[in-house]
Design an enzyme around this catalytic site. Structure first.
Site, PDB file in Angstrom:
ATOM      1  N   GLU A   1     162.293  72.494  -9.692  1.00  0.00           N
ATOM      2  CA  GLU A   1     162.437  73.463  -9.959  1.00  0.00           C
ATOM      3  C   GLU A   1     163.719  73.462  -9.968  1.00  0.00           C
ATOM      4  OE1 GLU A   1     163.081  76.552 -11.675  1.00  0.00           O
ATOM      5  OE2 GLU A   1     162.049  77.231 -10.431  1.00  0.00           O
TER       6      GLU A   1
ATOM      7  N   CYS B   1     166.139  81.623 -11.991  1.00  0.00           N
ATOM      8  CA  CYS B   1     166.888  80.447 -12.832  1.00  0.00           C
ATOM      9  C   CYS B   1     166.189  80.758 -14.002  1.00  0.00           C
ATOM     10  CB  CYS B   1     165.754  79.394 -11.883  1.00  0.00           C
ATOM     11  SG  CYS B   1     163.837  79.373 -11.848  1.00  0.00           S
TER      12      CYS B   1
HETATM   13  P1  NAD Z   1     171.490  75.154  -2.429  1.00  0.00           P
HETATM   14  O1  NAD Z   1     172.125  74.440  -3.440  1.00  0.00           O
HETATM   15  O2  NAD Z   1     172.766  75.144  -1.192  1.00  0.00           O
HETATM   16  O3  NAD Z   1     170.825  75.997  -2.036  1.00  0.00           O
HETATM   17  C1  NAD Z   1     169.997  76.160  -3.068  1.00  0.00           C
HETATM   18  C2  NAD Z   1     168.612  76.089  -2.115  1.00  0.00           C
HETATM   19  O4  NAD Z   1     167.992  74.911  -1.457  1.00  0.00           O
HETATM   20  C3  NAD Z   1     168.641  76.949  -0.639  1.00  0.00           C
HETATM   21  O5  NAD Z   1     167.581  77.908  -0.474  1.00  0.00           O
HETATM   22  C4  NAD Z   1     168.813  75.714   0.713  1.00  0.00           C
HETATM   23  O6  NAD Z   1     168.140  76.262   1.632  1.00  0.00           O
HETATM   24  C5  NAD Z   1     168.222  74.448   0.187  1.00  0.00           C
HETATM   25  N1  NAD Z   1     168.764  73.037   0.453  1.00  0.00           N
HETATM   26  C6  NAD Z   1     169.817  73.164   0.485  1.00  0.00           C
HETATM   27  N2  NAD Z   1     170.075  71.377   1.007  1.00  0.00           N
HETATM   28  C7  NAD Z   1     169.152  71.191   0.995  1.00  0.00           C
HETATM   29  C8  NAD Z   1     168.613  69.954   1.677  1.00  0.00           C
HETATM   30  N3  NAD Z   1     169.644  69.010   1.481  1.00  0.00           N
HETATM   31  N4  NAD Z   1     167.048  69.325   1.142  1.00  0.00           N
HETATM   32  C9  NAD Z   1     166.293  70.727   1.312  1.00  0.00           C
HETATM   33  N5  NAD Z   1     166.843  72.004   1.195  1.00  0.00           N
HETATM   34  C10 NAD Z   1     168.372  71.961   0.621  1.00  0.00           C
HETATM   35  O7  NAD Z   1     173.367  76.454  -3.171  1.00  0.00           O
HETATM   36  P2  NAD Z   1     172.803  77.725  -2.734  1.00  0.00           P
HETATM   37  O8  NAD Z   1     174.562  78.498  -2.402  1.00  0.00           O
HETATM   38  O9  NAD Z   1     171.905  78.457  -1.647  1.00  0.00           O
HETATM   39  O10 NAD Z   1     172.512  78.797  -4.401  1.00  0.00           O
HETATM   40  C11 NAD Z   1     173.406  78.263  -5.223  1.00  0.00           C
HETATM   41  C12 NAD Z   1     173.197  77.492  -5.917  1.00  0.00           C
HETATM   42  O11 NAD Z   1     171.380  76.730  -6.159  1.00  0.00           O
HETATM   43  C13 NAD Z   1     172.585  79.025  -7.923  1.00  0.00           C
HETATM   44  O12 NAD Z   1     173.665  78.851  -8.467  1.00  0.00           O
HETATM   45  C14 NAD Z   1     171.360  78.971  -8.043  1.00  0.00           C
HETATM   46  O13 NAD Z   1     172.148  77.330  -9.683  1.00  0.00           O
HETATM   47  C15 NAD Z   1     170.801  77.797  -6.955  1.00  0.00           C
HETATM   48  N6  NAD Z   1     169.590  78.219  -6.598  1.00  0.00           N
HETATM   49  C16 NAD Z   1     168.434  77.935  -7.813  1.00  0.00           C
HETATM   50  C17 NAD Z   1     167.260  78.501  -7.830  1.00  0.00           C
HETATM   51  C18 NAD Z   1     166.096  78.514  -8.635  1.00  0.00           C
HETATM   52  O14 NAD Z   1     165.143  79.091  -8.424  1.00  0.00           O
HETATM   53  N7  NAD Z   1     166.157  77.477  -9.567  1.00  0.00           N
HETATM   54  C19 NAD Z   1     166.851  79.450  -6.281  1.00  0.00           C
HETATM   55  C20 NAD Z   1     168.245  79.630  -5.380  1.00  0.00           C
HETATM   56  C21 NAD Z   1     169.573  78.920  -5.977  1.00  0.00           C
END
Ligand code: NAD
Length: 476
Positions: free
Chosen positions: A250, A284
């Site tokens: 997702e 999202c």
């Molecule tokens: P990010 O991409 O670093 O992290 C998003 C999520 O993924 C966080 O909860 C993080 O803990 C997890 N994550 C990151 N690297 C991971 C890995 N290697 N293995 C497992 N989990 C991992 O970015 P962020 O700064 O936390 O959020 C930025 C972007 O993420 C937002 O701009 C948005 O696009 C997206 N996001 C989407 C949703 C959603 O509901 N689809 C939720 C949160 C963030």
């Protein structure tokens, strides 16, 4: 008065903390101050969780639907009893207004109760065969699940990640976001207190890349469920492919909203504006690209700017606040970069565009209009309180803009022309389409996207089936 709790992991039912483990500071986004220290898993913790998950699967795959339903319903009841405390804690660590956190918790309650019924509807099928022979198609739990949940819905994301595997008869290791861990622990605790065997669901925290490599590198894990950004989703899908681990992804979106000139503009704004500021836009399925027909464009743009400018932004625990701070310092930084880039490329700033105050992570609800398509924010998910409003002449142009990006999560359209509603439902490339509505979820409805927004569904019967494999049995 609710106190922010001390933090731990839950492995084999035990509260795991201390022991020289590395820690992560969980921060209050209103002040930037530390709420508590979170212990992070080391490789031995993860190995232990994997071994327990394997035992948990052996136990839970044999559970009766009555047992699964009782746990899910019991957890739903406990969430209701604990609702105010759990919602306050979610607000403290994530920032959203208390009322929104409570709605989020109620969505978990609805989902767990729906799944409690769904466990009885695991229908396979019997194939037509000559007398004396029998062939059946049956669905079985896939196995131990690794579930990674982000920080934007600190209660709802863990609810989805735990509820579906438990309904399906799987075990699950949850790694929820380190930035909002207490809410996830609260949801898991409700399940354990409702009688879920301790081996079936566990919670670990850690350095995300370490945890995902470790869990997905193990032959124990049979399924990955991830919610988060497209970039990380692609990375995890590659890791999962090494062990042929099934995935539900997702990922991000870039919600187009098509507003045609046959609508009551004020009526649309009355739901579109609060829809935009919900959870400070960190959703999202947030409405983002407002694709507005020329005749109503100026009224819509000015109305959106007036409504967003009037939004009361403050501490989510203050009942007057309609929007809280952003969840972490990365978000206001990203907002500033999006605004600067859009303005440099010729966009118009109708309201907002700046941080609020000098502590915490507050950002003004923002409207940008006439935004060139090569602006960063027209191509990357802003994930913030930012509405992008552009004018278009024809339905065909509007549909083309809606489908321009490789994302396909939620899309919305506003028109009173019934034929056009049907065309839009068919033509827009998205996993969920709202027609004259910004409400696109429900415990019984599949939630998920297409293309770069991911694959597979959460919620609904599809959410449980996503944690199952199919088997054909032929008897001679
Ligand atoms: P990010 O991409 O670093 O992290 C998003 C999520 O993924 C966080 O909860 C993080 O803990 C997890 N994550 C990151 N690297 C991971 C890995 N290697 N293995 C497992 N989990 C991992 O970015 P962020 O700064 O936390 O959020 C930025 C972007 O993420 C937002 O701009 C948005 O696009 C997206 N996001 C989407 C949703 C959603 O509901 N689809 C939720 C949160 C963030």
């Amino acid at each position: 008065m609710t106190q922010y709790p001390s933090l731990h992991m839950i492995i084999d039912g035990e509260r795991v903390m201390g022991g020289g483990r590395r820690t992560f500071d969980v921060v209050n986004p209103v002040t930037g101050g530390t709420l508590a220290e979170l212990p992070l898993a080391d490789p031995a913790d993860l190995d232990r969780a994997l071994e327990v998950a394997q035992r948990g699967f052996a136990i839970w795959r044999r559970s009766t639907p009555q047992e699964r339903a009782a746990v899910l319903q019991g957890a739903a009841r406990l969430m209701l009893e604990r609702a105010d405390d759990m919602a306050r804690i979610a607000t403290m660590e994530q920032g959203k207004p208390f009322a929104e956190a409570k709605i989020e918790l109620m969505m978990n309650v609805g989902l767990f109760n729906f799944y409690a019924g769904e466990v009885f509807r695991n229908y396979g099928r019997e194939l037509v065969r000559p007398v004396g022979q029998r062939s059946v198609v049956r669905y079985e739990p896939v196995g131990p699940v690794a579930a990674f949940a982000p920080w934007n819905f600190p209660l709802g994301n863990p609810g989805r990640k735990l509820g579906a595997p438990i309904a399906a008869g799987c075990s699950v290791i949850l790694k929820s976001a380190e930035e909002a861990p207490a809410s996830a622990l609260g949801v898991l605790q409700c399940l354990l207190d409702a009688g879920l065997p301790k081996e079936v669901a566990q919670a670990v925290f850690g350095v995300p890349d370490e945890v995902s490599r470790h869990l997905l590198g193990s032959p124990v894990i049979r399924k990955l469920s991830f919610t988060g950004s497209t970039v990380i989703g692609k990375h995890l899908a590659k890791l999962a492919s090494d062990n042929m681990i099934r995935t539900t992804m997702e990922l991000g979106g870039h919600g187009p909203v098509l507003v045609f000139d046959d609508v009551d503009v004020d009526h649309v704004l009355a739901t579109a504006a609060p829809g935009k500021t919900r959870n400070a836009g960190q959703v999202c399925v947030s409405p983002t690209r407002f694709i507005v027909q020329e005749n109503v464009y100026e009224r819509f743009r000015d109305g959106m700017a007036a409504r967003l400018a009037a939004t009361r932004v403050g501490d989510g625990l203050d009942p007057a606040a309609q929007m809280g701070p952003m969840a972490n310092p990365r978000r206001p930084d990203a907002m500033e970069a999006f605004v600067a880039d859009a303005l440099a490329k010729g966009a118009r700033l109708d309201t907002g565009g700046e941080r609020i105050g000098n502590q915490g992570y507050f950002f003004q609800p923002t409207v940008l209009s006439e935004v060139p398509l090569d602006a960063m924010v027209m191509n990357e998910e802003p994930f913030g309180p930012m509405a992008l409003v552009n004018p278009y002449a024809t339905e065909a142009e509007m549909i083309a803009e809606a489908n321009r990006l490789p994302y396909g999560l939620a899309a919305y359209s506003w028109t009173n022309d019934v034929q056009r509603q049907r065309r839009l439902a068919a033509e827009i490339e998205a996993g969920m389409v709202g027609i004259n509505s910004h409400m696109i979820g429900g415990a019984d409805a599949p939630f998920g996207g297409v293309q770069w927004s991911g694959h597979g569904s959460e919620d609904g019967p599809e959410g449980v089936k996503a944690c199952m494999v199919v088997k054909a049995v032929h008897e001679g």
